[in-house]
Design a protein around this motif. Structure first.
Motif, PDB file in Angstrom:
ATOM      1  N   ASP A  78       0.834  -1.210   0.000  1.00 36.68           N
ATOM      2  CA  ASP A  78       0.000   0.000   0.000  1.00 36.68           C
ATOM      3  C   ASP A  78       0.866   1.256   0.000  1.00 36.68           C
ATOM      4  O   ASP A  78       0.585   2.224  -0.722  1.00 36.68           O
ATOM      5  CB  ASP A  78      -0.930  -0.003   1.208  1.00 36.68           C
ATOM      6  N   ARG A  79       1.923   1.248   0.836  1.00 40.45           N
ATOM      7  CA  ARG A  79       2.805   2.415   0.874  1.00 40.45           C
ATOM      8  C   ARG A  79       3.511   2.623  -0.454  1.00 40.45           C
ATOM      9  O   ARG A  79       3.664   3.759  -0.925  1.00 40.45           O
ATOM     10  CB  ARG A  79       3.834   2.252   2.004  1.00 40.45           C
TER      11      ARG A  79
ATOM     12  N   MET B 241      -9.860   9.035  -3.179  1.00 43.16           N
ATOM     13  CA  MET B 241      -8.619   8.273  -3.192  1.00 43.16           C
ATOM     14  C   MET B 241      -8.163   8.129  -4.634  1.00 43.16           C
ATOM     15  O   MET B 241      -8.956   7.768  -5.501  1.00 43.16           O
ATOM     16  CB  MET B 241      -8.835   6.893  -2.565  1.00 43.16           C
TER      17      MET B 241
ATOM     18  N   ASP C  25      -6.546   6.445  -7.664  1.00 41.90           N
ATOM     19  CA  ASP C  25      -6.217   5.106  -8.115  1.00 41.90           C
ATOM     20  C   ASP C  25      -4.909   5.163  -8.904  1.00 41.90           C
ATOM     21  O   ASP C  25      -4.717   6.059  -9.728  1.00 41.90           O
ATOM     22  CB  ASP C  25      -7.347   4.573  -8.993  1.00 41.90           C
TER      23      ASP C  25
ATOM     24  N   GLN D 189       1.087   3.960  -2.874  1.00 43.31           N
ATOM     25  CA  GLN D 189       0.771   5.344  -2.546  1.00 43.31           C
ATOM     26  C   GLN D 189       1.884   6.284  -2.986  1.00 43.31           C
ATOM     27  O   GLN D 189       1.624   7.367  -3.536  1.00 43.31           O
ATOM     28  CB  GLN D 189       0.521   5.479  -1.044  1.00 43.31           C
ATOM     29  N   ARG D 190       3.153   5.865  -2.757  1.00 48.09           N
ATOM     30  CA  ARG D 190       4.267   6.702  -3.191  1.00 48.09           C
ATOM     31  C   ARG D 190       4.258   6.880  -4.705  1.00 48.09           C
ATOM     32  O   ARG D 190       4.461   7.984  -5.221  1.00 48.09           O
ATOM     33  CB  ARG D 190       5.599   6.091  -2.728  1.00 48.09           C
TER      34      ARG D 190
ATOM     35  N   THR E 240       1.703   6.590  -6.684  1.00 43.52           N
ATOM     36  CA  THR E 240       0.528   7.366  -7.085  1.00 43.52           C
ATOM     37  C   THR E 240       0.732   8.848  -6.830  1.00 43.52           C
ATOM     38  O   THR E 240       0.422   9.694  -7.684  1.00 43.52           O
ATOM     39  CB  THR E 240      -0.707   6.862  -6.313  1.00 43.52           C
ATOM     40  N   LEU E 241       1.274   9.186  -5.651  1.00 47.41           N
ATOM     41  CA  LEU E 241       1.495  10.593  -5.335  1.00 47.41           C
ATOM     42  C   LEU E 241       2.523  11.218  -6.267  1.00 47.41           C
ATOM     43  O   LEU E 241       2.378  12.375  -6.693  1.00 47.41           O
ATOM     44  CB  LEU E 241       1.942  10.729  -3.875  1.00 47.41           C
TER      45      LEU E 241
END
Length: 418
Positions: free
Chosen positions: A190-191, A253, A255, A194-195, A197-198
């Motif tokens: 997940d992290r 959120m 994707d 997330q990295r 994606t950001l």
């Protein structure tokens, strides 16, 4: 009277034991009965009768007693069987629960493996986005497989055999260790997602910002690149809809697939805008510190002193200073043209052209393709001129427009037109 006399007659005489007389073969025989024997016989007969009756009663009620005993045995057997069946059912439930628990763990690991494979495939897409960003002069680090200690990254493939005991054994997840490892792996993925994606979202914002700046500046010139309209959001990947009833508060959120699509679209759009903007004549025709000696519009004619229209901008230049193309294009004309003297006209496409007049010498010829910044001639004072300088015009569909707006646009777009 007779009876009483008989009693008196018998008193004092010895009583004889009873006898039984019988005749056998013409002889009279007598059998004397002993009273004790008679009593014994009678007692034996009574005992026999009691025993016989007791045995008969036993035989009569024996079946009922046996039936009751058998019923008790059957009830006890059924009770034991029920208890054994309950124990077996409990054992089956425990075994089934263990199988289900292990199946659930294996299913989670399968999902983690699938997500890991998805991230590995996603890395290639991110690599393509990074290449586009580098081509656009953007540098934004995207952490992909660099996992922190304890993370399960793409370089550490998940295997169910490393998480469970051998077949037939119980998973060590019963004490929570496997669950904790799976939770850590999920959190790691997940992290990582997330990295990624950001970072993709930040890259998309940078590209959209630069693209918006180009569009805004070009719009002031009266131009619009129709083929570069905003990306069609209907083409964006959509998350799979959940089945059944769903609900809850809105917590947006991003994707990863949507973020990648947005970044790719923004970079493609920026590249297209830059390519089209780079084809515009937005540069300065002279090198060094360009000084304008006469602007665009109405002015007093230097020869007649009457109000006249100046269709371009005059730049200060010494005789023989190089004159450069302000944008890429093809030489439309290269020669003497009336009051322009020696003139070069460049066709930049889409109805846009530039003219360079009063040259002392021409360095190109008609039909030649030139790039921005290429020397096309040298400053002079040919034609209708009072001294060495460069007369520069910008035309759209044959009409002269103020080159200052285009020069200003070039200054504004220089940071984004690498």
């Amino acid at each position: 009277m007779t009876t009483r006399s008989r009693v008196h007659q018998d008193f004092g005489k010895r009583r004889e034991p009873p006898r039984i007389s019988y005749t056998s073969n013409g002889k009279v025989r007598a059998l004397t009965l002993n009273p004790a024997l008679v009593v014994s016989l009678i007692g034996g007969f009574a005992l026999f009768t009691v025993i016989y009756l007791g045995a008969t009663a036993y035989l009569l009620f024996r079946d009922d007693l046996v039936g009751a005993a058998i019923t008790r045995q059957i009830d006890m057997r059924h009770g034991y069987e029920d208890r054994i069946a309950a124990l077996r059912a409990q054992i089956d439930r425990i075994q089934s629960r263990q199988v289900l628990d292990q199946s659930a763990f294996e299913a989670r690991i399968d999902r983690l493996t699938a997500r890991q494979d998805g991230l590995r495939e996603f890395e290639s897409r991110i690599g393509a986005v990074l290449d586009k960003a580098r081509q656009q002069g953007m540098k934004l680090p995207l952490p992909t497989s660099a996992a922190t200690e304890g993370d399960v990254g793409p370089s550490k493939p998940l295997k169910a055999s490393t998480w469970f005991a051998p077949a037939g054994g119980r998973p060590d997840g019963t004490d929570g260790r496997v669950t904790a490892r799976i939770d850590r792996a999920e959190a790691s993925i997940d992290r990582m997602a997330q990295r990624q994606t950001l970072a993709l979202a930040a890259l998309a914002e940078m590209a959209e910002r630069d693209a918006g700046r180009i569009e805004a500046v070009v719009a002031k010139l009266g131009l619009r690149f129709g083929s570069l309209a905003s990306a069609d959001k209907s083409a964006a990947p959509r998350p799979r809809a959940a089945e059944g009833g769903v609900g809850g508060p809105l917590v947006p959120m991003i994707d990863p697939a949507v973020a990648a699509w947005r970044a790719e679209t923004a970079l493609d759009r920026l590249a297209d805008l830059r390519r089209n903007a780079a084809a515009l004549p937005l540069g300065v025709p002279v090198r060094g510190d360009a000084q304008v000696t006469s602007g665009f519009g109405g002015r007093s004619d230097p020869f007649l002193g009457v109000l006249a229209m100046h269709t371009g901008i005059d730049f200060r230049a010494d005789l023989g200073d190089p004159v450069i193309a302000t944008g890429p294009g093809q030489i439309e004309e290269a020669g003497r043209q009336g009051g322009y003297g020696l003139m070069v006209e460049i066709d930049h496409g889409n109805g846009i052209s530039t003219r360079f007049g009063h040259l002392s010498r021409i360095a190109v010829e008609a039909g030649q393709t030139v790039r921005a910044g290429q020397v096309i001639g040298y400053a002079g004072s040919t034609g209708r001129s009072t001294g060495p300088h460069v007369h520069y015009e910008t035309r759209v569909n044959g009409d002269a427009v103020n080159p200052a707006a285009w020069l200003d646009a070039g200054e504004k777009l220089r940071p984004v037109l690498h």
